[in-house]
Design a protein around this motif. Structure first.
Motif, mmCIF file in Angstrom:
data_model
loop_
_atom_site.group_PDB
_atom_site.id
_atom_site.type_symbol
_atom_site.label_atom_id
_atom_site.label_comp_id
_atom_site.label_asym_id
_atom_site.label_seq_id
_atom_site.Cartn_x
_atom_site.Cartn_y
_atom_site.Cartn_z
ATOM 1 N N ALA A 45 -32.592 62.649 -12.725
ATOM 2 C CA ALA A 45 -32.409 64.101 -12.723
ATOM 3 C C ALA A 45 -33.549 64.811 -12.005
ATOM 4 O O ALA A 45 -33.326 65.733 -11.208
ATOM 5 C CB ALA A 45 -32.283 64.613 -14.158
ATOM 6 N N LEU A 46 -34.779 64.387 -12.258
ATOM 7 C CA LEU A 46 -35.927 65.035 -11.638
ATOM 8 C C LEU A 46 -35.914 64.882 -10.126
ATOM 9 O O LEU A 46 -36.131 65.853 -9.384
ATOM 10 C CB LEU A 46 -37.220 64.460 -12.218
ATOM 11 C CG LEU A 46 -37.535 64.850 -13.665
ATOM 12 C CD1 LEU A 46 -38.632 63.964 -14.229
ATOM 13 C CD2 LEU A 46 -37.953 66.317 -13.745
ATOM 14 N N TYR A 47 -35.647 63.675 -9.641
ATOM 15 C CA TYR A 47 -35.697 63.447 -8.198
ATOM 16 C C TYR A 47 -34.497 64.059 -7.471
ATOM 17 O O TYR A 47 -34.632 64.537 -6.346
ATOM 18 C CB TYR A 47 -35.823 61.958 -7.891
ATOM 19 C CG TYR A 47 -37.247 61.479 -7.947
ATOM 20 C CD1 TYR A 47 -38.205 61.984 -7.065
ATOM 21 C CD2 TYR A 47 -37.657 60.538 -8.879
ATOM 22 C CE1 TYR A 47 -39.515 61.567 -7.111
ATOM 23 C CE2 TYR A 47 -38.975 60.107 -8.942
ATOM 24 C CZ TYR A 47 -39.908 60.631 -8.057
ATOM 25 O OH TYR A 47 -41.214 60.222 -8.110
ATOM 26 N N LEU A 48 -33.324 64.043 -8.085
ATOM 27 C CA LEU A 48 -32.172 64.661 -7.431
ATOM 28 C C LEU A 48 -32.319 66.184 -7.386
ATOM 29 O O LEU A 48 -31.949 66.826 -6.394
ATOM 30 C CB LEU A 48 -30.874 64.269 -8.131
ATOM 31 C CG LEU A 48 -30.479 62.790 -8.051
ATOM 32 C CD1 LEU A 48 -29.068 62.592 -8.579
ATOM 33 C CD2 LEU A 48 -30.604 62.235 -6.642
ATOM 34 N N ALA A 49 -32.856 66.758 -8.458
ATOM 35 C CA ALA A 49 -33.106 68.196 -8.445
ATOM 36 C C ALA A 49 -34.169 68.540 -7.404
ATOM 37 O O ALA A 49 -34.017 69.489 -6.626
ATOM 38 C CB ALA A 49 -33.549 68.666 -9.829
ATOM 39 N N ALA A 50 -35.233 67.770 -7.361
ATOM 40 C CA ALA A 50 -36.305 68.035 -6.394
ATOM 41 C C ALA A 50 -35.821 67.884 -4.964
ATOM 42 O O ALA A 50 -36.272 68.597 -4.061
ATOM 43 C CB ALA A 50 -37.481 67.086 -6.664
ATOM 44 N N ALA A 51 -34.876 66.961 -4.747
ATOM 45 C CA ALA A 51 -34.375 66.691 -3.400
ATOM 46 C C ALA A 51 -33.362 67.721 -2.925
ATOM 47 O O ALA A 51 -33.014 67.739 -1.750
ATOM 48 C CB ALA A 51 -33.732 65.303 -3.348
ATOM 49 N N GLY A 200 -34.713 53.996 -12.519
ATOM 50 C CA GLY A 200 -34.131 55.326 -12.355
ATOM 51 C C GLY A 200 -34.459 55.937 -11.001
ATOM 52 O O GLY A 200 -33.614 56.585 -10.376
ATOM 53 N N SER A 201 -35.680 55.719 -10.522
ATOM 54 C CA SER A 201 -36.050 56.226 -9.201
ATOM 55 C C SER A 201 -35.226 55.557 -8.109
ATOM 56 O O SER A 201 -34.808 56.206 -7.137
ATOM 57 C CB SER A 201 -37.546 55.995 -8.945
ATOM 58 O OG SER A 201 -38.337 56.745 -9.846
ATOM 59 N N LEU A 202 -34.977 54.254 -8.264
ATOM 60 C CA LEU A 202 -34.132 53.553 -7.300
ATOM 61 C C LEU A 202 -32.684 54.056 -7.364
ATOM 62 O O LEU A 202 -32.011 54.150 -6.333
ATOM 63 C CB LEU A 202 -34.184 52.046 -7.555
ATOM 64 C CG LEU A 202 -35.500 51.351 -7.187
ATOM 65 C CD1 LEU A 202 -35.520 49.922 -7.704
ATOM 66 C CD2 LEU A 202 -35.709 51.370 -5.681
ATOM 67 N N GLN A 203 -32.211 54.382 -8.554
ATOM 68 C CA GLN A 203 -30.877 54.984 -8.669
ATOM 69 C C GLN A 203 -30.817 56.310 -7.902
ATOM 70 O O GLN A 203 -29.839 56.586 -7.190
ATOM 71 C CB GLN A 203 -30.514 55.237 -10.129
ATOM 72 C CG GLN A 203 -30.119 54.002 -10.914
ATOM 73 C CD GLN A 203 -29.685 54.361 -12.333
ATOM 74 O OE1 GLN A 203 -30.503 54.353 -13.255
ATOM 75 N NE2 GLN A 203 -28.424 54.686 -12.514
ATOM 76 N N ALA A 204 -31.851 57.127 -8.068
ATOM 77 C CA ALA A 204 -31.889 58.404 -7.354
ATOM 78 C C ALA A 204 -31.901 58.179 -5.849
ATOM 79 O O ALA A 204 -31.222 58.896 -5.092
ATOM 80 C CB ALA A 204 -33.121 59.209 -7.781
ATOM 81 N N LEU A 205 -32.643 57.183 -5.394
ATOM 82 C CA LEU A 205 -32.699 56.869 -3.968
ATOM 83 C C LEU A 205 -31.328 56.452 -3.448
ATOM 84 O O LEU A 205 -30.883 56.913 -2.381
ATOM 85 C CB LEU A 205 -33.716 55.761 -3.716
ATOM 86 C CG LEU A 205 -33.826 55.237 -2.280
ATOM 87 C CD1 LEU A 205 -34.219 56.352 -1.326
ATOM 88 C CD2 LEU A 205 -34.833 54.088 -2.218
#
Length: 252
Positions: A45-51, A200-205
């Motif tokens: 959630a954090l990385y997708l929102a930030a992206a 989770g970070s890899l999922q966001a990637l």
């Protein structure tokens, strides 16, 4: 179009030739469903929102517990006792007010899950039990939506992408079958916090690659993470022509 503020906010990402302005616009127009806002769902959630993914649909029926905070970095101490969806809404809105947030607070039954999947372009399974994973997989196969699936327990993590739009792609059921609810949970077996952060970070990637249209997603591949030795392994995964979930979709 992207505003001047958006061009500035996402400038480091836009500098990448694989993303550029066109890729950023695709992210802005995208909608993603995150099922589970715990250890995996937090970095997702954090990385997708930030992206700058345009809409994030946030599904979780649970509340924040003190024991969550060791790994569920989306939440903080003042949010203990609060619903995870509400805790996430506050954190993500503060991180990036440009992103539209859609809360899904209750447990998803078959009908509401089907509707939730139909409303987005991509689904990220960040849940912690086989029943939910199986249900999410079936809904994604039925709707033809790509699924980014992650799991982590103890010191081991797994990650794969299942994309029913690709004829050769397996689904979650091809790989795991019905699974077993006898599998231990994090509360029983334990888990180290940075491992779920990594998976989770890899999922966001993987989600960003699929939504913006760059790179090679983990379709037909299973990434295994051994946190104890800091080693990664990759296994090829084939679609099961007789799979009761996705076989019929491909004319089997």
């Amino acid at each position: 179009m992207l505003s001047d503020q958006e061009l500035l906010r996402y400038s480091r990402q836009i500098l990448l030739p694989q993303v550029d302005v066109d890729g950023q616009l695709r992210l802005k127009r995208s909608r993603a469903l995150i099922v589970g806002l715990g250890g995996l769902g937090s970095p997702v959630a954090l990385y997708l929102a930030a992206a700058g993914v345009g809409e994030l649909h946030l599904a979780d029926f649970d509340s924040v517990d003190l024991t969550n905070l060791q790994r569920q970095v989306l939440h903080d101490t003042p949010s203990v006792g609060q619903g995870k969806v509400d805790s996430a809404l506050a954190r993500l809105a503060a991180l990036n007010p440009e992103v539209v947030l859609r809360p899904l607070r209750g447990a998803l039954d078959a009908d509401s899950l089907a509707a939730a999947v139909a409303a987005v372009d991509l689904v990220l399974d960040c849940s912690d039990n086989f029943a939910t994973r199986e249900a999410v997989n079936a809904a994604c196969v039925a709707a033809g939506k790509p699924l980014v699936s992650g799991a982590a327990i103890r010191l081991e993590g797994q990650l794969s992408v299942f994309d029913p739009r690709s004829e050769g792609s397996p689904c979650y059921h091809c790989l795991y079958g019905h699974g077993s609810e006898a599998e231990l949970t994090c509360s029983e077996a334990g888990v180290v916090g940075p491992l779920v952060g990594l998976v989770g970070s890899l999922q966001a990637l993987e989600a960003l690659k699929l939504l913006a249209g760059f790179g090679e997603p983990l379709v037909g591949r299973l990434l295994l993470v051994d946190a104890l030795t800091s080693r990664f392994r990759e296994l090829r995964v084939r679609r099961d022509p007789q799979c009761p979930v996705c076989g019929a979709r491909h004319g089997q």
